[in-house]
Design a protein around this motif. Structure first.
Motif, mmCIF file in Angstrom:
data_model
loop_
_atom_site.group_PDB
_atom_site.id
_atom_site.type_symbol
_atom_site.label_atom_id
_atom_site.label_comp_id
_atom_site.label_asym_id
_atom_site.label_seq_id
_atom_site.Cartn_x
_atom_site.Cartn_y
_atom_site.Cartn_z
ATOM 1 N N ARG A 310 19.120 87.034 0.288
ATOM 2 C CA ARG A 310 17.951 86.488 0.110
ATOM 3 C C ARG A 310 17.599 85.235 1.502
ATOM 4 N NH1 ARG A 310 14.079 83.714 -1.949
ATOM 5 N NH2 ARG A 310 12.364 84.798 -2.854
ATOM 6 N N ALA A 311 18.719 84.882 1.644
ATOM 7 C CA ALA A 311 18.598 83.831 2.890
ATOM 8 C C ALA A 311 18.892 84.364 4.386
ATOM 9 C CB ALA A 311 19.656 82.737 2.907
ATOM 10 N N THR A 312 19.421 85.847 4.375
ATOM 11 C CA THR A 312 19.444 86.595 5.653
ATOM 12 C C THR A 312 18.200 87.077 6.147
ATOM 13 O OG1 THR A 312 21.722 87.212 4.582
ATOM 14 C CG2 THR A 312 20.847 88.215 6.599
ATOM 15 N N LEU B 15 31.892 88.308 12.839
ATOM 16 C CA LEU B 15 32.536 88.171 11.754
ATOM 17 C C LEU B 15 32.106 86.915 11.018
ATOM 18 C CD1 LEU B 15 35.260 88.390 10.045
ATOM 19 C CD2 LEU B 15 36.417 86.859 11.440
ATOM 20 N N THR B 16 31.399 85.970 11.920
ATOM 21 C CA THR B 16 30.994 84.710 11.190
ATOM 22 C C THR B 16 29.443 84.862 11.013
ATOM 23 O OG1 THR B 16 30.645 83.771 13.537
ATOM 24 C CG2 THR B 16 32.543 83.288 12.392
ATOM 25 N N SER B 17 28.789 85.889 10.983
ATOM 26 C CA SER B 17 27.465 86.157 10.675
ATOM 27 C C SER B 17 27.283 86.309 9.143
ATOM 28 C CB SER B 17 26.838 87.238 11.535
ATOM 29 O OG SER B 17 27.493 88.560 10.833
ATOM 30 N N MET B 18 26.246 85.993 8.815
ATOM 31 C CA MET B 18 25.696 85.911 7.397
ATOM 32 C C MET B 18 25.994 87.165 6.749
ATOM 33 S SD MET B 18 24.693 83.553 5.537
ATOM 34 C CE MET B 18 23.277 83.262 4.151
ATOM 35 N N ILE B 85 38.199 83.041 6.965
ATOM 36 C CA ILE B 85 37.716 82.938 8.273
ATOM 37 C C ILE B 85 36.271 82.706 8.740
ATOM 38 C CG2 ILE B 85 38.237 83.777 10.638
ATOM 39 C CD1 ILE B 85 40.858 84.947 9.384
ATOM 40 N N SER B 86 35.696 83.679 8.307
ATOM 41 C CA SER B 86 34.244 83.756 8.431
ATOM 42 C C SER B 86 33.716 82.486 7.959
ATOM 43 C CB SER B 86 33.795 85.110 7.470
ATOM 44 O OG SER B 86 32.250 84.893 7.467
ATOM 45 N N LEU B 87 34.114 82.074 6.640
ATOM 46 C CA LEU B 87 33.403 80.803 6.345
ATOM 47 C C LEU B 87 33.543 79.636 7.206
ATOM 48 C CD1 LEU B 87 32.009 79.901 3.566
ATOM 49 C CD2 LEU B 87 34.104 79.485 2.714
ATOM 50 N N LEU B 171 28.314 70.895 1.778
ATOM 51 C CA LEU B 171 29.337 70.335 0.814
ATOM 52 C C LEU B 171 30.196 71.509 -0.128
ATOM 53 C CD1 LEU B 171 30.922 68.136 -0.614
ATOM 54 C CD2 LEU B 171 28.943 67.668 -2.236
ATOM 55 N N PHE B 172 29.057 72.339 -0.774
ATOM 56 C CA PHE B 172 29.496 73.474 -1.545
ATOM 57 C C PHE B 172 30.485 74.313 -0.689
ATOM 58 C CE2 PHE B 172 28.889 77.780 -2.459
ATOM 59 C CZ PHE B 172 29.294 78.050 -3.783
ATOM 60 N N HIS B 173 30.137 74.805 0.467
ATOM 61 C CA HIS B 173 31.131 75.699 1.426
ATOM 62 C C HIS B 173 32.246 74.892 1.751
ATOM 63 C CE1 HIS B 173 27.224 77.874 1.262
ATOM 64 N NE2 HIS B 173 27.920 79.133 1.697
ATOM 65 N N VAL B 174 32.203 73.787 2.216
ATOM 66 C CA VAL B 174 33.602 72.948 2.397
ATOM 67 C C VAL B 174 34.266 73.029 1.163
ATOM 68 C CG1 VAL B 174 34.570 70.993 2.983
ATOM 69 C CG2 VAL B 174 32.554 71.864 4.362
ATOM 70 N N GLY B 445 27.336 70.174 -4.678
ATOM 71 C CA GLY B 445 26.659 70.762 -3.622
ATOM 72 C C GLY B 445 25.810 71.900 -4.083
ATOM 73 N N LEU B 446 26.166 72.611 -4.968
ATOM 74 C CA LEU B 446 25.425 73.696 -5.227
ATOM 75 C C LEU B 446 23.882 73.058 -5.840
ATOM 76 C CD1 LEU B 446 25.580 76.753 -5.105
ATOM 77 C CD2 LEU B 446 26.416 76.715 -7.463
ATOM 78 N N GLY B 447 24.184 72.193 -6.671
ATOM 79 C CA GLY B 447 22.866 71.677 -7.477
ATOM 80 C C GLY B 447 22.148 71.193 -6.246
HETATM 81 C C1 HEM Z 1 33.362 82.522 0.058
HETATM 82 C C2 HEM Z 1 32.239 83.190 -0.165
HETATM 83 C C3 HEM Z 1 30.919 82.217 -0.214
HETATM 84 C C4 HEM Z 1 30.413 81.974 -1.219
HETATM 85 C C5 HEM Z 1 30.629 82.158 -2.803
HETATM 86 C C6 HEM Z 1 28.856 81.373 -0.873
HETATM 87 C C7 HEM Z 1 28.210 80.728 -1.651
HETATM 88 C C8 HEM Z 1 26.902 80.553 -1.203
HETATM 89 C C9 HEM Z 1 25.932 79.979 -2.216
HETATM 90 C C10 HEM Z 1 25.740 80.248 -3.610
HETATM 91 C C11 HEM Z 1 24.793 79.674 -1.426
HETATM 92 C C12 HEM Z 1 23.240 79.475 -2.039
HETATM 93 C C13 HEM Z 1 22.649 78.331 -1.675
HETATM 94 C C14 HEM Z 1 21.311 78.562 -1.074
HETATM 95 O O1 HEM Z 1 20.685 79.568 -1.465
HETATM 96 O O2 HEM Z 1 20.885 77.575 -0.794
HETATM 97 C C15 HEM Z 1 25.122 79.927 0.015
HETATM 98 C C16 HEM Z 1 24.128 79.744 0.882
HETATM 99 C C17 HEM Z 1 24.757 79.790 2.121
HETATM 100 N N1 HEM Z 1 25.634 80.365 2.910
HETATM 101 FE FE1 HEM Z 1 27.324 80.995 1.729
HETATM 102 N N2 HEM Z 1 29.095 81.373 0.496
HETATM 103 C C18 HEM Z 1 30.036 81.894 0.977
HETATM 104 C C19 HEM Z 1 30.244 82.341 2.358
HETATM 105 C C20 HEM Z 1 29.509 82.173 3.494
HETATM 106 C C21 HEM Z 1 29.971 82.297 4.506
HETATM 107 C C22 HEM Z 1 31.033 82.965 5.130
HETATM 108 C C23 HEM Z 1 29.142 82.010 5.306
HETATM 109 C C24 HEM Z 1 28.893 82.153 6.919
HETATM 110 C C25 HEM Z 1 28.802 83.302 7.381
HETATM 111 C C26 HEM Z 1 27.918 81.708 4.748
HETATM 112 C C27 HEM Z 1 26.837 80.989 4.792
HETATM 113 C C28 HEM Z 1 25.832 80.408 4.075
HETATM 114 C C29 HEM Z 1 24.519 79.983 4.565
HETATM 115 C C30 HEM Z 1 24.054 79.823 6.058
HETATM 116 C C31 HEM Z 1 23.871 79.596 3.331
HETATM 117 C C32 HEM Z 1 22.492 78.846 3.189
HETATM 118 C C33 HEM Z 1 21.180 79.860 2.858
HETATM 119 C C34 HEM Z 1 20.401 79.083 2.651
HETATM 120 O O3 HEM Z 1 19.972 78.532 3.695
HETATM 121 O O4 HEM Z 1 19.479 79.456 1.590
HETATM 122 N N3 HEM Z 1 28.363 81.437 3.239
HETATM 123 N N4 HEM Z 1 26.588 80.262 0.097
#
Ligand code: HEM
Lengths: 352, 532
Positions: A310-312, B15-18, B85-87, B171-174, B445-447
């Motif tokens: 949804r964010a892509t 690799l690092t793209s969404m 790595i992507s993360l 914070l969530f991702h870190v 972070g998720l909250g």
């Molecule tokens: C290990 C796997 C991953 C999980 C479980 C995960 C989980 C999530 C979740 C739950 C959100 C929702 C937050 C929101 O909608 O605001 C989110 C947002 C996001 N994630 Fe991840 N993520 C993962 C990996 C990644 C990776 C590898 C990337 C980078 C390429 C990434 C980039 C983003 C970005 C840019 C958002 C923000 C979306 C927004 O602004 O709504 N995530 N992620």
């Protein structure tokens, strides 16, 4: 340790059946409103949103560009007949909306009876009453209803869709009451843990809410497909056209579905963490890739995928919608197939 | 730039793209499916062997691609490593961008505010500077505001709030990253040993003392020194049952020292309450019975033995086990007894017993007595099975406590009684406490990430047409929701009202509010593009 209070358990079962019946009645009401209620609700909807917060200074509301000549409809206000419709039709609509409002009241009544059923069962088993599939399904069904009422609170224009949410709830509860039913029983020692209680409570809340999200998403897909088809030359109304025309705007459905996930996903995350804390205390490891755990993981990853999709940019719309449905498919699989079929192969080992 | 560098750069960007993250997440979910549907070796090795046997070449094939150890397989590791790595690759630039955003002023106002998803206008008789000050006050501290003057002479206010959404998301991702690392570290240092401890006995934490031992990589290599604690004694094992016979609680009262030479301490381990020592936890994972017999050997010697019997039925604790008593070397006078123990016996046919409850109520010990050579020629043998290939059966009996039965050759067996035993499991995972904190950070972070509303609002405050102050100041307001939560249209309407009320009303008392229909995505993109 307390045993089982038989008459209480009986009362709980009675209330459960009553709740199903009340929901069925409400579903009929919602369906009536849906069938005879106003078409074109969607067009007026935006204006309605703008009007919902009336204020002193807001002397004039700029007419939305697409709303054209349709007068704004204030939800909850009395029906205002429009000039191009006959009085009889307007009366019919008025009646339909009244039925819809009553259906909402009946739904709340059903939810109260449902709460009663769960509470009485809790007293009967002297523990939180969601240790088996029947009890879990009952709680998840209740949450589905409550989640929908909450969505309606925020977006009243969705009220006539109540039937679509109540139908799966009734189905789940019917299944629970027949196929999955188990007598009220005390818990085995491993299940006597407040972490487990929190865990299962959160899971059933999250999953019940996600069911509502899935229904909204399915309706979104119907509406979206319809919107695409109408613009095509040589358009012929298909089987779902009738349904689609009565639905709110696709964007509204999509947004509502998203908000429910945004609420449920953190809950589900906390639920999994509580489950891991319990597993650590009970089995000595916080995670063991047991089938149940594996599917919880799969569900979690799918909904994370939904939020990402949804964010892509460029993937908005149908892709996330299908991911959302896949997520609910995984929940259903985890609940029905893993519990009944897979667990038989290798269930939790331990004290029982 | 060389061609290789170009390809590498492009690969990294991909690799690092969404989109890649999304595909990897999807793959991770799909890859987990067989792990739940096929028997898995770490959980149930015997089911795996029988599955492979039953499915011929298909079973062999599945085995060769690690389908019976999905979560330990190289391809599962490959997926999560790529995701990892992507993360990392996606987080580093995002953290940089966000850190900059936190220190920078909000973006300048777009040229045409009325093209934003939400917009409105009103007039005020205040001078632009006065109104700007009033508007800033109205916005309050939750908005970060920057004031600028445009070439046309108009003042603009750029206001933004909800920065903690992105902070939370990062914070969530870190924290997710940290969790993955902690899980991996935990797996390396992990070990798990289990041991049967009879009431009245104890054990020390050493590999040789365990019945089963599951080490992680470093533990297997001997790099993890087991914590030097001893459970000195299982003082008492108690099982309580409800009136209807359902198990209610199991408890193992123990005495222990957390170091050699440390003072003796006491604790009770129950099912959901392990003993937590520094680094190690001791769990109660099961229980059973160890009957005691006295055997009079053919040569007249008397041997008293207690042996733990293993439950074959977890709910009734009907158990099986063996006793082994050695006679003089080479005399073929060993006695072997294989037996069953029924805690609450019920006779189903003459001489045949089952158990109907795990509670002990006048139990029966059924024995089959063998004489001959136990075949213990130096090879380690299971203490739970009897090799009868060089023995002859000399009789069988069902004994109640205190009963004795005589067999040919002067052999006598007495059922003296039973003691309960506990299955204790020692687990070691030094990372798990940190993992819990990391998981909590994820939730936090998720909250913020899903709950906080990210909003941008701009005001353009233009002086009246003649510039002499006689015609009113025109205020244009535009707003943009940068996240989907909440109802921004209603929020904006409220804000517009408050902003209009902040100034002295102008000649024209109208406030216009316009909600554009599909402008949302385009304007997001438009705003996004301005950033670079
Ligand atoms: C290990 C796997 C991953 C999980 C479980 C995960 C989980 C999530 C979740 C739950 C959100 C929702 C937050 C929101 O909608 O605001 C989110 C947002 C996001 N994630 Fe991840 N993520 C993962 C990996 C990644 C990776 C590898 C990337 C980078 C390429 C990434 C980039 C983003 C970005 C840019 C958002 C923000 C979306 C927004 O602004 O709504 N995530 N992620």
């Amino acid at each position: 340790m307390a045993g089982i209070n038989g008459s209480m358990a009986h009362l709980s079962d009675g209330l459960f059946t009553t709740a199903i019946a009340v929901y069925a009645l409400a579903a009929v009401g919602f369906t009536a409103e849906y069938a005879f209620g106003r078409v074109g609700r969607t067009k007026a909807e935006k204006a309605a949103v703008a009007l919902r917060k009336p204020s002193r200074e807001l002397a004039a509301v700029g007419a939305p560009s697409t709303a054209g000549g349709v007068p704004p409809e204030a939800p909850g206000s009395a029906d205002v007949p429009t000039s191009d419709v006959s009085d009889a039709a307007a009366r019919k609509r008025g009646l339909a909306e009244r039925i819809g409002r009553w259906a909402l009241v009946i739904t709340l009544l059903g939810a109260l009876v449902h709460v009663g059923s769960i509470a009485v069962r809790a007293i009967a088993v002297d523990a939180v009453p969601w240790s088996n599939m029947y009890e879990f399904a009952s709680v998840a069904g209740l949450v589905g209803v409550v989640a929908f009422v909450a969505v309606m609170w925020k977006l009243p224009q969705l009220r006539h869709l109540g039937g679509f949410v109540l139908l799966p709830v009734i189905l789940v509860m019917f299944l629970a009451g027949t196929v999955l039913y188990s007598r009220a029983q005390p818990l085995v020692p491993a299940l006597r843990s407040y972490w487990l209680a929190i865990h299962v409570t959160l899971v059933s809340i999250a999953e019940g809410a996600l069911m509502t999200s899935a229904v909204l998403t399915a309706l979104y897909l119907v509406k979206q497909r319809h919107d695409r088809l109408v613009t095509k030359p040589g358009y012929q109304p298909g089987a779902l056209a009738n349904l689609a025309e009565r639905l709110p705007a696709a964007a509204t459905l999509d947004k509502a579905a998203y908000r429910v996930v945004a609420f449920s996903f953190p809950l589900y995350t906390v639920a999994i963490i509580c489950g891991a804390i319990w597993a650590e205390a009970a089995w000595g490891r916080y995670w063991g890739w047991d089938p149940k755990e594996t599917w919880a993981f799969i569900v979690w990853v799918i909904y994370a995928g939904y939020l990402h999709a949804r964010a892509t940019a460029g993937w908005k719309g149908r892709v996330p919608a299908w991911i959302n449905l896949a997520g609910f498919g995984a929940i259903t699989f985890n609940f029905l197939v893993v519990n009944i079929v897979v667990s038989g192969l290798h269930s939790y080992a331990g004290l029982s | 730039m060389s061609a290789t560098a170009k390809v590498l750069r492009m690969g990294w960007r991909r690799l690092t793209s969404m989109r890649t993250a999304l595909i990897l997440l999807f793959l991770l979910a799909v890859a987990a499916v067989p792990g739940s549907l096929l028997p898995q070796r770490p959980l149930n090795p015997s089911n795996v062997s029988s599955y492979i046997k039953a499915h011929g070449w298909w079973g062999q094939f599945l085995n060769s691609v690690d389908m019976f150890d999905v979560f330990g397989s190289p391809w599962f590791a490959a997926i999560y490593l790529l995701l990892f790595i992507s993360l990392v690759g996606c987080l580093i630039p995002r953290i940089r961008v966000h850190a900059r955003a936190l220190t920078r002023k909000p973006l300048p106002a777009p040229r045409n505010l009325s093209r934003l998803p939400e917009s409105g206008r009103f007039e005020t008789s205040d001078a632009p500077e006065d109104y700007a000050a009033a508007a800033r006050e109205t916005l309050g501290r939750r908005w970060r505001v920057a004031q600028r003057r445009e070439d046309s002479g108009a003042l603009t206010l750029s206001a933004e709030k909800g920065y903690s959404r992105e902070t939370g998301n990062l914070l969530f991702h870190v924290a997710l990253l940290a969790s993955l690392i902690l899980i991996a570290v935990g797996r390396l240092y992990f070990y798990e040993g289990s041991v049967i401890v009879r009431q009245g006995q104890g054990f020390c934490n050493a590999v040789v003392n365990y019945d089963t031992w599951k080490p992680g990589r470093f533990a297997a290599e001997g790099k993890v020194g087991p914590a030097p604690f001893c459970i000195e004694k299982l003082n008492k094992f108690t099982a309580t049952y409800t009136r209807t016979g359902e198990p209610a609680q199991f408890a193992a009262a123990i005495s222990y020292r957390d170091r050699i030479g440390a003072p003796l301490q006491h604790d009770t381990i129950t099912v959901n309450h392990p003993l937590r020592l520094e680094g190690d936890r001791v769990y109660l994972t099961g229980h059973g019975f160890a009957p005691t017999v006295t055997i009079r050997m053919p040569d007249g010697q008397v041997v008293r033995q207690t042996a733990a019997f293993l439950p074959t039925d977890a709910s009734t604790l009907y158990s099986e086990g063996v006793f082994k008593a050695n006679g003089p070397d080479g005399a073929k006078q060993d006695i072997g007894i294989s037996g069953f123990f029924a805690p609450t016996p019920r006779q189903t046919a003459p001489g045949i017993y089952t158990s109907v409850s795990a509670q002990v109520n006048n139990p029966v010990l059924g024995i089959f007595v063998y004489k001959g050579d136990l075949n213990e020629n130096g090879l380690p043998q299971s203490i739970y099975s009897l090799d009868t290939s060089k023995m002859t059966k000399i009789g069988a009996a069902n004994l109640r406590v205190g009963q004795t039965k005589s067999f040919p050759g002067g052999v006598k067996v007495t059922f003296d009684g039973w003691t309960p035993y506990a299955n204790l499991q020692v687990s070691h995972d030094p990372a798990q406490t940190y993992l819990l904190f990391s998981a909590l950070a994820m939730v936090l972070g998720l909250g913020a990430s899903l709950g906080v509303r990210r909003r941008r609002v701009w005001l353009r405050i233009a002086p009246g047409a003649d510039g002499a102050g006689s015609s009113p100041t025109v205020v244009e307001v535009g707003g943009l929701a940068r996240s989907d939560s909440g109802n921004f249209t209603a929020e904006f309407a409220g804000l517009l009202t408050r902003l209009a009320a902040a100034g002295t009303p102008g000649a024209e008392q109208r406030t216009l509010h316009d909600t554009a229909d599909d402008a949302f995505d385009e304007s997001i993109d438009a705003i996004g593009a301005r950033k670079d």
